[in-house]
Scaffold this motif. Structure first.
Motif, PDB file in Angstrom:
ATOM      1  N   ILE A   3       1.344  -0.997   0.544  1.00 45.99           N
ATOM      2  CA  ILE A   3       0.154   0.138   0.310  1.00 45.99           C
ATOM      3  C   ILE A   3       0.907   1.873   0.248  1.00 45.99           C
ATOM      4  N   LEU A   4       1.728   1.427   1.330  1.00 46.65           N
ATOM      5  CA  LEU A   4       2.795   2.616   0.803  1.00 46.65           C
ATOM      6  C   LEU A   4       3.869   2.370  -0.529  1.00 46.65           C
ATOM      7  N   PHE A   5       4.148   2.305  -0.966  1.00 45.78           N
ATOM      8  CA  PHE A   5       4.980   1.764  -2.193  1.00 45.78           C
ATOM      9  C   PHE A   5       3.852   2.120  -3.329  1.00 45.78           C
ATOM     10  N   GLY A   6       2.952   1.691  -3.424  1.00 47.94           N
ATOM     11  CA  GLY A   6       1.834   2.441  -3.923  1.00 47.94           C
ATOM     12  C   GLY A   6       1.591   3.768  -4.125  1.00 47.94           C
ATOM     13  N   LEU A   7       1.765   4.326  -2.886  1.00 46.25           N
ATOM     14  CA  LEU A   7       1.426   6.094  -2.639  1.00 46.25           C
ATOM     15  C   LEU A   7       2.230   6.588  -2.950  1.00 46.25           C
ATOM     16  N   LEU A   8       3.616   5.249  -2.676  1.00 39.24           N
ATOM     17  CA  LEU A   8       4.981   6.346  -2.530  1.00 39.24           C
ATOM     18  C   LEU A   8       5.804   6.142  -4.803  1.00 39.24           C
TER      19      LEU A   8
END
Length: 695
Positions: free
Chosen positions: A188-193
């Motif tokens: 999830i965080l990698f996608g937002l990044l």
């Protein structure tokens, strides 16, 4: 009958109870103690929450802004926030009745977070956090919601959401790590990044860096995700990642997001915590139950602080430097891509320097080959260049034994020509010699004999920085390649290979000849002794026995020579220790590190300026002057001091003001009259002094 007081009082019936008025907090405590007896009140408050929620959504549908709506009817938002917090507190006790409440609250917050008033939004977020902490809602389902809440222009809400995400993930990985759950959260965080939205990418980057710094997500996936954020379309994200990789400064400029988090990890200022047996005994056996509870809590705090001190001391004693750059999967591709962005970017010089440092650090760490990097550095190698020591440190960091010397030779020659010459300033010469030493430590083949002998002449300089740098260069080549140095600079423990060929061979042949002569003389002496003993053996039987015993003992000693005893090993150790001590004293403690150690170690730019006295600015000089005046009083003239005197008169002043008697006045007048007459008599004729006989 039970009635509830919260804004408006409404009668609520409960079987078997007398009529009383209860506020929401008191009703909440009673419902926790007796959940089954207050189901009617629960349904009433639940219906009130959904009616207030529907009313608020209708106002939003009629294009009422949140500010005007609250201004017109502030009780709507107040009732909605109060009932949301109430239901969040009692949800664990009414799991079936409030099964849909957590998802409805999260959906409401996600859909209308930007239009909600700040108070209602903050309380709704607190209610969702409460449900997550009690494991009614999974953090995986609400992580994207909390990351989106951090992008809103609300400082308190951003701080609350950020701390909740970090604490939840830390608490989840405290005892054991659930790799599957961590991987889903990381995705999830990698996608937002990777999104183009700068606000979301920044908040996800801050969260990842914080978890990586706290060693919660201390794995290769997180490190690679942070490093790959260097290629984000936003330059701010790139600068933040470069700052994190170089350990320059905090990624987040707002200190409020990390104040509450950093306070947990701060070590107590007590230098040494001691826990005695008496303290442990008192905590478990002395006093009342309440006092023992306090003592146990204090004991646990002391134990935690001791463990924290031990952990921090072990981390500080461990000199290994960690960086996410270690875990790059494709280091060569990362460096090439970042270097191509460096060549085409139009950022300011400080950002380019950060990119240069990251590239040089990665090249030196993984021992990569990037041939175009050295000509790019060459254009900036000037003594007047801004941050030249940092640039030279990056150039040194990018040199290693796998790079062909031909690629670095133009850069090396430019450093020599620009920094080390007679018209250069002493500071520049010292820095240039130090840089040459560090480069030659990694790539000795760049140095030639003529160049080294020219550089060594700076050891006679009167500037301490220059002479020290030249002597360090001599010390290096005494170990690396002594044959490039002049004989007097090689030092005492010389390598035999560094000696001239003729003298060494002659000495060796002379030594061999002497040894052969001694061997022949010894063999002749032994042969003559043996012949004499044989002649004596013919004469007596006793002499023959003595000869046989001598031969057997000699044979046994010859057979023992092939086997080493413990005494031989101890003697070998002593000789080795003496030899190592002599070489260590001769080398003055200088030891050449290996190539792995050099690639692992960072080059400190301040060490390139060792012993260099930098020119002080005018403000610094004035500060030094004022510091020297602190112990000294303000200057005043003597006359001014006399005029400002507050005490009595001096004796001389008193004599001037003293009244003289009449006889003294007459005597003084007579003396002055006589002196005037003498002056008149002498003024007319030349006076040659009194005669001796007239006196």
């Amino acid at each position: 009958m039970v009635s509830m007081v919260s804004g408006s009082v409404e009668p609520l019936s409960a079987s078997g109870r007398s009529s009383e008025k209860l506020s929401l907090p008191s009703l909440q405590s009673k419902m926790k103690t007796d959940p089954e007896g207050y189901e009617t009140e629960l349904h009433l408050i639940r219906n009130q929450f959904y009616s207030a929620l529907e009313l608020f959504q209708q106002q939003a549908a009629l294009n009422f802004s949140s500010i005007s709506g609250v201004g017109a009817d502030p009780t709507v938002a107040k009732d909605l926030s109060d009932r949301a917090m109430f239901l969040a507190h009692v949800t664990p006790f009414y799991a079936k009745q409030l099964a849909e409440f957590p998802s409805d609250l999260a959906a409401f917050l996600k859909s209308s977070a930007r239009t909600l008033p700040s108070g209602l939004r903050f309380h709704a977020t607190q209610a969702v956090i409460l449900l997550v902490n009690r494991k009614i809602i999974d953090i995986k389902d609400t992580l994207s919601l909390f990351m989106e809440l951090q992008t809103l222009d609300d400082r308190n809400l951003r701080k609350l959401a950020f701390s909740h995400v970090v604490h939840s993930i830390r608490r989840m990985n405290k005892n054991h790590k659930n790799e599957a759950k961590n991987r889903s959260l990381q995705n999830i965080l990698f996608g937002l990044l990777q999104q183009d939205d700068e606000a979301k990418a920044k908040r996800s980057l801050i969260t990842l860096c914080e978890l990586h710094r706290r060693k919660v997500w201390f794995d290769e996936r997180t490190a690679n995700a942070i490093c790959m954020a260097c290629f984000h379309s936003s330059s701010r994200i790139m600068i933040a990642v470069l700052s994190f990789l170089l350990d320059y400064e905090k990624i987040e400029n707002d200190d409020e997001d990390s104040d509450d988090l950093s306070s947990e990890d701060e070590m107590t200022q007590n230098p040494h915590v001691v826990i005695s047996k008496e303290t442990v005994y008192k905590a478990h056996h002395k006093g009342t139950a309440a006092s023992k509870k306090k003592k146990k809590a204090k004991l646990q705090r002391a134990i935690r602080s001791m463990k924290r001190q031990q952990r921090l001391s072990s981390e500080s004693s461990n000199c290994s430097y960690y960086s996410p750059l270690y875990h790059l999967k494709d280091a060569q591709g990362f460096v090439e891509k970042l270097f191509s962005r460096l060549q085409t970017c139009n950022e300011r010089f400080e950002v380019k320097m950060m990119m240069l440092k990251v590239i040089a650090r990665t090249v030196g760490l993984h021992r990569l080959i990037l041939l175009n990097f050295y000509p790019f550095l060459q254009r900036y190698v000037q003594p007047h260049q801004k941050d030249i020591t940092n640039l030279l440190a990056a150039a040194v960091q990018a040199c290693h034994d796998m790079v062909p010397p031909d690629a670095v030779e133009p850069l090396f020659k430019q450093i020599v020509n620009q920094f080390v010459h007679d018209r250069s300033r002493p500071e520049a010469i010292a820095v240039g010699l130090n840089v040459i030493r560090e480069i030659c430590l990694r790539m000795p083949l760049l140095m030639t004999e003529d160049l080294l002998q020219d550089l060594v002449l700076y050891k006679k300089s009167h500037e301490k920085a220059v002479s020290a740098a030249a002597r360090s260069l001599i010390t290096l080549f005494r170990e690396v390649c002594p044959s490039l140095l002049v004989k007097k600079d090689r030092g005492r423990p010389m390598d035999p290979k560094a000696k001239p060929n003729g003298s060494s061979k002659a000495g060796d042949s002379a030594g061999d000849g002497g040894n052969e002569d001694q061997k022949t003389k010894a063999s002749k002496r032994k042969l003559s002794d043996f012949e004499g003993q044989l002649i004596a053996a013919d004469t007596s039987l006793r002499a023959l026995k003595r000869l046989a015993e001598a031969k057997t003992s000699h044979a046994s000693s010859d057979s023992v020579d092939g086997i080493l005893s413990d005494e031989h090993f101890q003697r070998i150790k002593k000789l080795k220790a003496k030899k190592e001590a002599k070489t260590a004293l001769a080398q003055q403690g200088f030891k050449i590190p290996s190539s792995d150690q050099l690639s692992f170690k960072r080059v400190d730019p301040s060490k390139l300026e060792a012993h260099v006295r930098l020119r002080l600015s005018k403000e610094e000089r004035l500060a030094l002057v004022k510091a020297g005046r602190e112990d000294r009083g303000q200057y005043q003239a003597r006359t001014a001091i006399k005029q400002k005197k507050t005490g009595g008169l001096s004796n001389r002043q008193k004599e001037h003001k003293k009244y003289m008697p009449l006889a003294a006045k007459k005597a003084k007048a007579q003396r002055s009259r006589q002196e005037k007459n003498k002056k008149k008599s002498r003024s007319g004729k030349q006076f040659r002094g009194k005669k001796a006989w007239k006196q």
